[in-house]
Design an enzyme around this catalytic site. Structure first.
Site, short mmCIF file in Angstrom:
data_model
loop_
_atom_site.label_atom_id
_atom_site.label_comp_id
_atom_site.label_asym_id
_atom_site.label_seq_id
_atom_site.Cartn_x
_atom_site.Cartn_y
_atom_site.Cartn_z
N HIS A 30 -6.84 -7.94 -14.71
CA HIS A 30 -7.56 -9.12 -14.54
C HIS A 30 -8.27 -9.32 -15.75
O HIS A 30 -8.36 -8.67 -16.61
CB HIS A 30 -8.69 -8.84 -13.35
CG HIS A 30 -8.27 -8.92 -12.21
ND1 HIS A 30 -8.26 -9.90 -11.17
CD2 HIS A 30 -7.28 -8.24 -11.36
CE1 HIS A 30 -7.65 -9.82 -10.05
NE2 HIS A 30 -7.24 -8.56 -10.03
N CYS A 81 -11.47 -10.14 -6.43
CA CYS A 81 -11.25 -9.26 -5.25
C CYS A 81 -12.45 -9.38 -4.48
O CYS A 81 -13.87 -9.07 -5.32
CB CYS A 81 -10.74 -7.93 -5.51
SG CYS A 81 -10.93 -6.84 -3.88
P1 HMG Z 1 -11.39 -0.85 9.24
O1 HMG Z 1 -12.30 -1.44 9.96
O2 HMG Z 1 -11.90 0.50 8.63
O3 HMG Z 1 -10.14 -0.77 10.38
O4 HMG Z 1 -10.68 -1.59 8.13
P2 HMG Z 1 -9.83 -0.36 11.77
O5 HMG Z 1 -8.49 0.26 11.98
O6 HMG Z 1 -11.15 0.58 12.27
O7 HMG Z 1 -9.96 -1.66 12.52
C1 HMG Z 1 -11.14 -2.39 12.88
C2 HMG Z 1 -10.70 -3.80 13.32
O8 HMG Z 1 -9.79 -4.41 12.39
C3 HMG Z 1 -9.94 -3.87 14.48
O9 HMG Z 1 -10.21 -4.95 15.46
C4 HMG Z 1 -8.44 -3.83 14.12
O10 HMG Z 1 -7.61 -4.10 15.35
C5 HMG Z 1 -8.45 -4.90 13.09
P3 HMG Z 1 -11.37 -4.83 16.57
O11 HMG Z 1 -10.95 -3.87 17.54
O12 HMG Z 1 -12.54 -4.62 15.85
O13 HMG Z 1 -10.92 -6.31 17.11
N1 HMG Z 1 -7.63 -4.62 12.06
C6 HMG Z 1 -6.54 -5.44 11.58
N2 HMG Z 1 -6.41 -6.61 11.87
C7 HMG Z 1 -5.30 -7.27 11.44
N3 HMG Z 1 -4.73 -6.53 10.42
C8 HMG Z 1 -4.69 -5.34 10.07
C9 HMG Z 1 -5.73 -4.79 10.85
N4 HMG Z 1 -6.42 -3.32 10.59
C10 HMG Z 1 -7.23 -3.42 11.27
N5 HMG Z 1 -3.94 -4.66 9.09
C11 HMG Z 1 -8.95 -2.24 6.92
C12 HMG Z 1 -9.65 -1.21 7.40
C13 HMG Z 1 -8.01 -1.73 5.68
C14 HMG Z 1 -8.16 -2.97 8.07
C15 HMG Z 1 -10.03 -3.22 6.08
O14 HMG Z 1 -10.82 -2.51 5.40
C16 HMG Z 1 -9.19 -4.37 5.55
O15 HMG Z 1 -8.49 -5.14 5.84
N6 HMG Z 1 -9.33 -4.16 4.10
C17 HMG Z 1 -8.57 -5.15 3.35
C18 HMG Z 1 -9.54 -5.43 1.95
C19 HMG Z 1 -8.53 -6.51 1.07
O16 HMG Z 1 -7.88 -7.09 1.60
N7 HMG Z 1 -8.94 -6.39 -0.27
C20 HMG Z 1 -8.17 -7.28 -0.92
C21 HMG Z 1 -6.95 -7.01 -1.26
S1 HMG Z 1 -6.76 -5.40 -2.55
C22 HMG Z 1 -7.11 -6.18 -4.10
O17 HMG Z 1 -7.15 -7.50 -4.32
C23 HMG Z 1 -6.69 -5.28 -5.35
C24 HMG Z 1 -5.37 -5.62 -5.98
O18 HMG Z 1 -5.25 -7.06 -6.33
C25 HMG Z 1 -5.11 -4.79 -7.22
C26 HMG Z 1 -6.31 -4.92 -8.09
O19 HMG Z 1 -6.72 -5.65 -8.70
O20 HMG Z 1 -7.04 -3.80 -8.09
C27 HMG Z 1 -4.34 -5.55 -5.13
MG MG Z 2 -6.05 -8.08 -8.17
#
Ligand code: HMG
Ligand code: MG
Length: 306
Positions: free
Chosen positions: A213, A244
């Protein structure tokens, strides 16, 4: 000091995912599709289309299935469509769309891991292990990306030994490539090289990618520093889009246009048509009502206009 630079570099344009995940406005699926088609028209051969994360956490990626369905008709065999997958739930949702590659994403910072994916580093590896195994089983590539490899918005400087540790764990569960990410763009060339060298303890240089970044304006220098170590694949974002939601203050990835201009100027091929890339970046910037954050794009456009 002499360096032998790679002859060819693979650019992974991450703008449809990293670029748009942090936008406050809702970007229609059709606009995302048009962006991806513009990128491919410019010669991009690998891109991050979307992420199969929780829509409660990142609503901007909530149309992941719709987007992959929309892309299905025009999917190309010579383009790698990657998607981010945090857990088996995400894998099950992604697999029906036949992604070419899945990206598991961890962190070298314990606090960032908690904030971004709601679990510890070790817990994340436990969640990623079945995802990686299922993907490899289905003949899908697996890349691991490690956030906060030089600095963390919560913990400050990150020790390279943390990068070595997460690299080792990700390689053990099947990651074929490891991306070294400077999430908040605080890195400088020697620090970034130290992070890369830590990863090198557990994976070959050919399989390491850079994800920088540009928050502090260091990303292009960091890209050059990585090239000097032999890294030949980089995540970049057209028009410098990106950020992010769990790393406040972080701005976009290094602009694809800027990296392509630098590489071509160094005699390194990318297969990308810079003029067409500028068109792709202009279109999405206009739609978002944002200034184009690529210096190269702005220079090319200004030259055209004068
Ligand atoms: P959580 O709340 O701990 O998960 O989130 P959970 O398993 O307890 O589930 C909670 C709810 O989410 C449930 O629904 C699940 O069904 C649902 P409810 O029963 O409440 O209706 N759920 C999902 N729904 C759709 N797709 C899924 C999913 N998983 C659970 N896959 C979790 C844990 C990982 C899901 C959450 O923290 C999350 O989605 N985080 C994503 C964060 C993210 O996307 N960040 C940006 C990307 S990373 C980035 O940008 C960095 C990068 O560019 C490199 C860099 O620059 O460093 C790659
Ligand atoms: Mg990134």
């Amino acid at each position: 000091m002499s360096h032998s630079y790679p002859e060819h570099v693979t650019i992974v344009d991450v703008s449809p995912r990293d670029g748009l995940q942090n936008e406050s406005m809702t970007v229609p699926t059709a606009i995302k599709q048009a962006l991806i088609e513009d990128l491919i028209a410019a010669g991009i051969k690998k891109l991050e289309a979307t992420s199969f994360v929780s829509p409660k956490w990142v609503p901007q990626m909530g149309d992941n299935s719709e987007l992959m369905t929309a892309l299905a008709d025009t999917r190309r065999d010579d383009v790698i469509y990657s998607v981010l997958v945090p857990n088996m739930r995400g894998f099950d949702n992604a697999i029906v769309h036949n992604p070419d590659e899945i990206v598991i994403f961890g962190s070298a910072s314990e606090t960032f891991s908690q904030k971004n994916i709601n679990c510890s580093i070790d817990e994340s590896i436990e969640r990623f292990a079945p995802v990686a195994a299922a993907a490899l089983d289905a003949g899908i590539k697996v890349r691991g990306v490690i956030s906060c490899t030089v600095g963390c918005p919560y913990e400050g400087e990150i020790d390279p030994s943390q990068v070595a540790y997460v690299t080792k764990r990700m390689v053990e569960i099947g990651a074929e490539q490891i991306g070294i990410a400077d999430t908040i763009g605080v890195g400088t060339p020697i620090k970034v090289q130290r992070a890369l060298q830590a990863a090198l303890e557990h994976i070959a240089i050919e399989s390491i990618t850079g994800h920088f970044h540009d928050t502090y304006g260091q990303a292009l220098s960091n890209t050059l520093a990585a090239l000097q170590l032999g890294v030949s694949e980089f995540d970049t974002s057209v028009a410098g889009l990106g950020g992010c939601p769990y790393a406040k203050g972080a701005t976009g990835n290094v602009a694809t246009e800027d990296v392509v201009y630098m590489l071509h100027g160094m005699g390194i091929s990318t297969g990308i048509d810079l003029d067409k890339l500028v068109v792709a970046g202009e279109r999405i910037s206009e739609f978002l009502g944002r200034r184009n954050d690529s210096n190269v794009a702005r220079a090319i456009i200004n030259k055209r206009q004068s």
